[in-house]
Design a protein around this motif. Structure first.
Motif, mmCIF file in Angstrom:
data_model
loop_
_atom_site.group_PDB
_atom_site.id
_atom_site.type_symbol
_atom_site.label_atom_id
_atom_site.label_comp_id
_atom_site.label_asym_id
_atom_site.label_seq_id
_atom_site.Cartn_x
_atom_site.Cartn_y
_atom_site.Cartn_z
ATOM 1 N N MET A 264 36.560 66.865 -12.089
ATOM 2 C CA MET A 264 36.567 65.774 -11.120
ATOM 3 C C MET A 264 35.976 64.484 -11.682
ATOM 4 S SD MET A 264 38.142 66.685 -8.462
ATOM 5 C CE MET A 264 37.744 65.720 -7.048
ATOM 6 N N TRP A 265 35.313 64.537 -12.812
ATOM 7 C CA TRP A 265 34.653 63.344 -13.330
ATOM 8 C C TRP A 265 35.643 62.219 -13.619
ATOM 9 C CZ3 TRP A 265 35.335 61.768 -18.512
ATOM 10 C CH2 TRP A 265 36.040 62.682 -19.322
ATOM 11 N N ILE A 266 36.851 62.542 -14.032
ATOM 12 C CA ILE A 266 37.849 61.506 -14.307
ATOM 13 C C ILE A 266 38.221 60.795 -13.011
ATOM 14 C CG2 ILE A 266 40.224 61.089 -15.065
ATOM 15 C CD1 ILE A 266 39.781 63.280 -17.198
ATOM 16 N N LYS A 267 38.437 61.566 -11.972
ATOM 17 C CA LYS A 267 38.784 60.989 -10.668
ATOM 18 C C LYS A 267 37.670 60.073 -10.180
ATOM 19 C CE LYS A 267 40.877 62.382 -6.384
ATOM 20 N NZ LYS A 267 41.911 63.332 -6.081
ATOM 21 N N GLU A 268 36.423 60.461 -10.380
ATOM 22 C CA GLU A 268 35.280 59.636 -9.959
ATOM 23 C C GLU A 268 35.238 58.317 -10.726
ATOM 24 O OE1 GLU A 268 31.990 62.295 -10.515
ATOM 25 O OE2 GLU A 268 32.564 63.522 -8.802
ATOM 26 N N ILE A 269 35.521 58.354 -12.006
ATOM 27 C CA ILE A 269 35.555 57.124 -12.813
ATOM 28 C C ILE A 269 36.661 56.199 -12.307
ATOM 29 C CG2 ILE A 269 36.078 56.200 -15.120
ATOM 30 C CD1 ILE A 269 34.618 58.715 -16.248
ATOM 31 N N VAL A 270 37.826 56.774 -12.036
ATOM 32 C CA VAL A 270 38.953 55.991 -11.515
ATOM 33 C C VAL A 270 38.589 55.362 -10.175
ATOM 34 C CG1 VAL A 270 41.292 56.155 -10.566
ATOM 35 C CG2 VAL A 270 40.761 57.239 -12.753
ATOM 36 N N GLU A 271 38.047 56.159 -9.259
ATOM 37 C CA GLU A 271 37.684 55.644 -7.933
ATOM 38 C C GLU A 271 36.664 54.524 -8.037
ATOM 39 O OE1 GLU A 271 36.501 59.232 -5.948
ATOM 40 O OE2 GLU A 271 38.578 59.750 -5.405
ATOM 41 N N LYS B 237 35.431 48.840 -7.664
ATOM 42 C CA LYS B 237 34.791 47.685 -8.307
ATOM 43 C C LYS B 237 35.736 46.489 -8.401
ATOM 44 C CE LYS B 237 32.670 46.355 -12.732
ATOM 45 N NZ LYS B 237 32.316 46.842 -14.082
ATOM 46 N N HIS B 238 37.014 46.756 -8.728
ATOM 47 C CA HIS B 238 37.946 45.657 -8.986
ATOM 48 C C HIS B 238 38.942 45.405 -7.852
ATOM 49 C CE1 HIS B 238 36.302 45.209 -12.952
ATOM 50 N NE2 HIS B 238 36.493 46.487 -13.186
ATOM 51 N N GLY B 239 38.940 46.274 -6.834
ATOM 52 C CA GLY B 239 39.813 46.065 -5.688
ATOM 53 C C GLY B 239 41.293 46.220 -5.991
ATOM 54 N N THR B 240 41.613 46.954 -7.048
ATOM 55 C CA THR B 240 43.002 47.169 -7.432
ATOM 56 C C THR B 240 43.105 48.431 -8.275
ATOM 57 O OG1 THR B 240 44.949 46.185 -8.520
ATOM 58 C CG2 THR B 240 42.809 45.753 -9.541
ATOM 59 N N ASP C 136 41.853 43.376 -17.806
ATOM 60 C CA ASP C 136 41.451 41.974 -17.901
ATOM 61 C C ASP C 136 40.031 41.780 -17.369
ATOM 62 O OD1 ASP C 136 42.059 39.149 -18.440
ATOM 63 O OD2 ASP C 136 42.009 38.937 -16.250
ATOM 64 N N ALA C 137 39.739 42.360 -16.220
ATOM 65 C CA ALA C 137 38.409 42.237 -15.614
ATOM 66 C C ALA C 137 37.326 42.907 -16.458
ATOM 67 C CB ALA C 137 38.414 42.827 -14.204
ATOM 68 N N GLU C 138 37.702 43.936 -17.214
ATOM 69 C CA GLU C 138 36.758 44.669 -18.061
ATOM 70 C C GLU C 138 36.699 44.105 -19.491
ATOM 71 O OE1 GLU C 138 34.961 47.880 -17.381
ATOM 72 O OE2 GLU C 138 35.204 47.220 -15.305
ATOM 73 N N ASN C 139 37.331 42.958 -19.695
ATOM 74 C CA ASN C 139 37.371 42.302 -21.013
ATOM 75 C C ASN C 139 37.992 43.179 -22.091
ATOM 76 O OD1 ASN C 139 36.130 39.820 -20.175
ATOM 77 N ND2 ASN C 139 34.206 40.954 -20.071
ATOM 78 N N ILE C 140 39.057 43.865 -21.717
ATOM 79 C CA ILE C 140 39.835 44.657 -22.666
ATOM 80 C C ILE C 140 41.110 43.878 -22.940
ATOM 81 C CG2 ILE C 140 41.019 46.852 -23.061
ATOM 82 C CD1 ILE C 140 39.048 48.023 -20.887
#
Length: 143
Positions: free
Chosen positions: A1-8, A13-16, A24-28
């Motif tokens: 479930m850790w992947i799902k938590e990171i995604v959520e 955080k970014h509203g999308t 872009d928001a994460e400077n990647i």
């Protein structure tokens, strides 16, 4: 479930759930480049900078999934350069690639969007098609 938590967490955080906007928001840096037809994309970490390379010859749906997959690498395996995501080996891959696929599936097929189809005849494969997820990896979705 850790992947799902990171995604959520990223979506909140970014509203999308748009991987291009999140990157872009994460400077990647996302760079589209004319790559060999078998290469969908890859992730590179160079001197504290993160780069996602996407084959410019892909369809918009393929670019979306590839960006989500490579964004997964940037969040799950941030200092690991990944091998090329190849079109022929996308679905028979090792642990790191499988985790990035799972990240992409969770990002593009959000639970809240899938719940809308709960009482319909739509299958997980239909939903995958709607959200630019290859049918071969939609089984990675955890609800």
């Amino acid at each position: 479930m850790w992947i799902k938590e990171i995604v959520e967490s990223l979506v909140e955080k970014h509203g999308t759930n748009d991987p291009f906007k999140i990157a872009d928001a994460e400077n990647i840096y996302v760079i589209e480049q004319d790559l060999h037809e078998e290469i969908l994309g890859f992730y590179k970490y160079i001197r504290r900078n993160k780069f996602i390379f996407i084959n410019s010859n892909l369809s918009s749906n393929e670019k979306l999934f590839t960006c989500a997959h490579e964004l997964g690498h940037s969040k799950l395996h941030p200092r690991t350069d990944t091998t090329f995501l190849r079109s022929k080996t996308l679905f028979s891959v090792g642990k790191i690639e499988n985790e990035a696929n799972r990240f992409a599936v969770e990002l593009l097929m959000l639970d809240e969007n899938l719940y809308k189809f709960k009482n319909t005849n739509l299958t997980i494969y239909d939903a995958a098609d709607l959200y630019s997820v290859p049918k071969e990896v939609c089984h990675l979705k955890k609800i």
